[in-house]
Write an enzyme that holds these catalytic residues in place. Sequence first.
Site, PDB file in Angstrom:
ATOM      1  N   HIS A  82     -54.191 -27.255  26.032  1.00 39.90           N
ATOM      2  CA  HIS A  82     -54.666 -26.162  26.879  1.00 39.90           C
ATOM      3  C   HIS A  82     -56.166 -26.284  27.145  1.00 39.90           C
ATOM      4  CE1 HIS A  82     -51.094 -23.282  25.903  1.00 39.90           C
ATOM      5  NE2 HIS A  82     -50.704 -24.439  26.394  1.00 39.90           N
ATOM      6  N   GLU A  84     -58.499 -24.044  26.993  1.00 34.69           N
ATOM      7  CA  GLU A  84     -59.305 -23.402  25.953  1.00 34.69           C
ATOM      8  C   GLU A  84     -59.414 -24.308  24.729  1.00 34.69           C
ATOM      9  OE1 GLU A  84     -56.416 -20.070  27.387  1.00 34.69           O
ATOM     10  OE2 GLU A  84     -56.451 -22.264  27.330  1.00 34.69           O
ATOM     11  N   CYS A 110     -52.820 -18.011  25.373  1.00 29.77           N
ATOM     12  CA  CYS A 110     -51.586 -17.948  24.594  1.00 29.77           C
ATOM     13  C   CYS A 110     -51.964 -17.595  23.157  1.00 29.77           C
ATOM     14  CB  CYS A 110     -50.852 -19.292  24.649  1.00 29.77           C
ATOM     15  SG  CYS A 110     -51.659 -20.610  23.704  1.00 29.77           S
ATOM     16  N   CYS A 113     -54.024 -20.493  21.368  1.00 29.24           N
ATOM     17  CA  CYS A 113     -55.430 -20.531  21.794  1.00 29.24           C
ATOM     18  C   CYS A 113     -56.191 -19.320  21.262  1.00 29.24           C
ATOM     19  CB  CYS A 113     -55.523 -20.596  23.314  1.00 29.24           C
ATOM     20  SG  CYS A 113     -54.996 -22.184  23.992  1.00 29.24           S
TER      21      CYS A 113
END
Length: 162
Positions: A82, A84, A110, A113
């Site tokens: 991801h 992040e 999510c 993260c």
Amino acid sequence: MTKLNKRPTWDEYFIKIAALVSERSTCLRHHVGAIIVKDRRVLTTGYNGAPAGVKDCLELGCLRNQLNIPSGERHEICRAIHGEQNAIIQAAKYGEDVSGGTIYCTHSPCIICTKMMINAGIKKIVTYGNYPDIGGVQELLKEAGVEFVLVEKPGEKINFLD
């Protein structure tokens, strides 16, 4: 004051940069960009895509699409990291202290993260996008004292004054 002379707020400025970062994504489902900022200085950027040096979904196709896995579920199936996560990894790799910083991201985080951001010391998340919150993200952020701000999606135009 005309639109060309209006300076963006700091949140508008940084979220627009995160949106630009998302254009590097190799994901076939979502283009996600993230930047970590501290004291109004960009420390790191990240976008979603396969780990460095391995094939990505642009080359291989999306296994999650092939298996009809909805967004927000079965993260381990995806080859991508991801945005992040990549921003946090870049901070670790290059020795940037992100504690007390703000992450600007095109999508809300999510649960994975979210936990990473909390442990990295991120104190504020600014986003304009939604991500399925199936894991109690908002409750966890509140408990950890992380501010969550939803802003308007930035315009696609850059205003030039030549």
